[in-house]
Design a protein around this motif. Structure first.
Motif, PDB file in Angstrom:
ATOM      1  N   LEU A  21      10.617   6.424  29.018  1.00 51.96           N
ATOM      2  CA  LEU A  21      11.676   6.011  29.938  1.00 51.96           C
ATOM      3  C   LEU A  21      12.885   6.920  29.850  1.00 51.96           C
ATOM      4  N   HIS A  44      12.213  10.075  31.863  1.00 57.31           N
ATOM      5  CA  HIS A  44      12.331   9.837  33.306  1.00 57.31           C
ATOM      6  C   HIS A  44      13.791   9.611  33.708  1.00 57.31           C
ATOM      7  N   ALA A  45      14.542   8.912  32.870  1.00 58.57           N
ATOM      8  CA  ALA A  45      15.960   8.697  33.178  1.00 58.57           C
ATOM      9  C   ALA A  45      16.722  10.014  33.193  1.00 58.57           C
TER      10      ALA A  45
END
Length: 564
Positions: A120, A123-124
């Motif tokens: 995550l 992706h952030a």
């Protein structure tokens, strides 16, 4: 490469570049622009150099390694005979676990959760980067469309001004001179076939042709459009770094100031050019076009440029080859070791992260009764508090020293695995502390701002305030002057370098306006003394716009006998 170590490196590079700009503030805009863009280039090259250069490992303590997310994941730790060795040596009692289940099944969950969080985080990071690059690409297509729809400018005054500027600057490549109804102010872009695109308003003012062409051609000669693309890539790659945005904005400001110096070198009248800047600033490009032509200017951008144009003493020399070579070598010396640097857990942390190896290296202690009713837990047994063995003879079996050291190193790891939520909160605290310390935000500074009237500021707000040198005294003075009561207003006022004394005196004279109104009056030299001289002549003007117009027209109440 981990995102957090890369973020720390980018903070260091941006902070070092901004510090150099601060130390060289008395040099010319062209020379300081060289420093700013070398810093942006170092930011862009940082991730690529980290992959290409050989690794230079720097051991760090275990706590910092956990906070930065470096090193291998900690494997599960189970009770071993070495725990019994500790009990035999020290006489300590190890209580039973709260939940009687295999440790392996519990310790697998943080590992899976860590992988999910890591994915995550990647992706952030990538989503804003891709969005910013797509915005720049869309703006490039917008420029191509503008050029295709624009008309060729054939007026003799503009063509003559272009020819004179090219001859004066030694620029022999062809430059397309166009006009467009879709623009609000002139722009220039391109490298191999540069384009100068004028707005309709500019094209209808041939008396300003010399200044406009000289400014835009200066951008073309200095390859400012390529430097802008460099800044766009740097801010897209390090969008999370506030200092990268500050550096990109300062680089944009220095490009404009260097172009202003080129205009003044063409013997353009300073006050006339300052008036032209004010007119252009009212119609600067906004929206998507900024992605390929510029960045949103700072609040004090116009004030800085007008002050430099009207100042007769600042250095205006171009950036020489020795200056460029010297700072390029210095930036290379700083950036290359920093890019190769890799943080790794220290040897002690590695031993703690590998208890299986430590247990293998340690000799197993023999199973024997424990003295003085000390409880011992055998590995893999269903022990309980009642499992107590006593040694009637009172003889103790000494545990080997290696077993004692192994468990002393392994126990903190067990505690860390038993409380993954506590470890996550520690990472957040360390991350915030690093960012705040990088710009000099301290608890005393936060406390002083709260006492001055700005309580409850977030970490980002404190970093912005420190970057603009917002002091508690400045906050008190602005609030006493009746201006800038909120944090955003105080931040904007400080960015414009507004003096609380000036604001208070102008408001006492009845001149009421916004922060932008006061900034415009300061830029043109509308002082309280000027207002008093007007009133001494019977001219009672309190409108900021009227005062600005009078000053821009050169009206002097001590010399002009007629009213405005």
């Amino acid at each position: 490469m981990a995102i957090l170590p890369l973020a720390l490196k980018s903070l260091f590079v941006a902070a070092a570049t901004l510090l150099l700009l601060r130390l060289t503030r008395h040099r010319s805009a062209a020379e300081r622009s060289t420093i700013a863009h070398l810093g942006l280039f170092a930011l862009v090259a940082l991730p690529l150099a980290s992959l290409a250069l050989p690794s230079l490992s720097l051991p760090v303590p275990e706590s910092i390694a956990h906070a930065l997310g470096i090193g291998a994941a900690t494997p599960p730790v189970t009770a071993t005979p070495s725990t019994a060795g500790i009990a035999e040596t020290t006489g300590a009692t190890f209580p039973p676990p709260a939940v009687e289940q295999p440790v392996q099944a519990v310790s697998d969950q943080p590992s899976v959760l860590g992988d999910v969080v890591s994915a995550l985080a990647r992706h952030a990071y990538l989503l804003p980067t891709v969005a910013l690059l797509l915005l720049t690409l869309a703006a490039l297509f917008r420029l191509v469309g503008l050029r295709a729809r624009a008309e060729v400018l054939v007026e003799p005054e503009w063509l003559a001004a272009l020819a004179r500027a090219q001859r004066r600057m030694g620029f022999k490549s062809g430059t397309a001179l166009l006009r467009s109804e879709e623009l609000a102010s002139p722009i220039s872009w391109g490298l191999m076939r540069p384009t100068i695109l004028l707005s309709d308003a500019a094209a209808r003012a041939p008396e300003q042709a010399e200044a406009i062409i000289a400014h835009e051609l200066a951008h073309v000669v200095q390859l400012d459009w390529a430097k802008l693309m460099l800044a766009r890539v740097a801010t897209a790659a390090f969008w999370f770094n506030p200092l990268a945005w500050v550096l990109a904005r300062e680089a944009h400001q220095l490009r404009e100031e260097a172009a202003d110096d080129a205009v003044l070198a063409a013997n353009i009248n300073g006050p006339d050019y300052a008036e032209l800047l004010i007119g252009v600033a009212r119609h600067e490009c906004r929206g998507v076009l900024l992605g390929a032509h510029g960045v949103a200017p700072g609040k004090n951008s116009l004030h800085r440029r007008i002050a430099r144009v009207l100042d007769l003493n600042p250095a205006r020399q171009p950036s020489g080859r020795s200056w460029v070579a010297g700072f390029a070598a210095g930036m290379l010396t700083m950036a290359v070791p920093l890019a190769a640097l890799t943080l790794a857990p220290s040897q002690a942390a590695s031993v703690a992260a590998s208890p299986e190896r430590a247990a293998t290296d340690a000799p197993a202690s023999p199973a024997s009764p424990l003295p003085h009713g000390v409880a011992a837990r055998a590995q893999g047994t269903d022990a309980s508090p009642s499992t107590v063995a006593e040694n009637p003879a009172g003889a103790a079996v000494a545990a080997p020293l290696a077993s004692t050291q192994t468990v002393q190193l392994a126990l903190p790891v067990v505690v860390a695995q038993a409380s993954p939520s506590a470890r996550g909160s520690q990472e957040i605290d360390v991350d915030q502390l690093i960012q705040m310390r990088a710009v000099g935000v301290t608890p005393d500074y936060k406390r002083a701002l709260a006492q001055a009237g700005l309580p409850g500021l977030t970490t980002d707000q404190l970093m912005q305030a420190r970057a603009l040198d917002v002091t508690p005294e400045y906050v008190r003075d602005m609030r006493a002057a009746g201006m800038a009561k909120s944090f955003e207003q105080i931040l904007n006022a400080r960015a414009l370098r507004l003096d609380p004394g000036y604001l208070g005196e102008m408001r006492r004279l009845g001149v009421q306006g916004s922060i932008d109104d006061y900034q415009g009056m300061i830029a043109l030299g509308v002082t309280p003394q000027y207002v008093r001289r007007l009133r001494a002549r019977g001219i009672n003007v309190t409108s900021p716009d009227k005062l600005t117009e009078l000053k821009a027209l050169g009206f002097d109440p001590d010399k002009d006998s007629d009213g405005p």
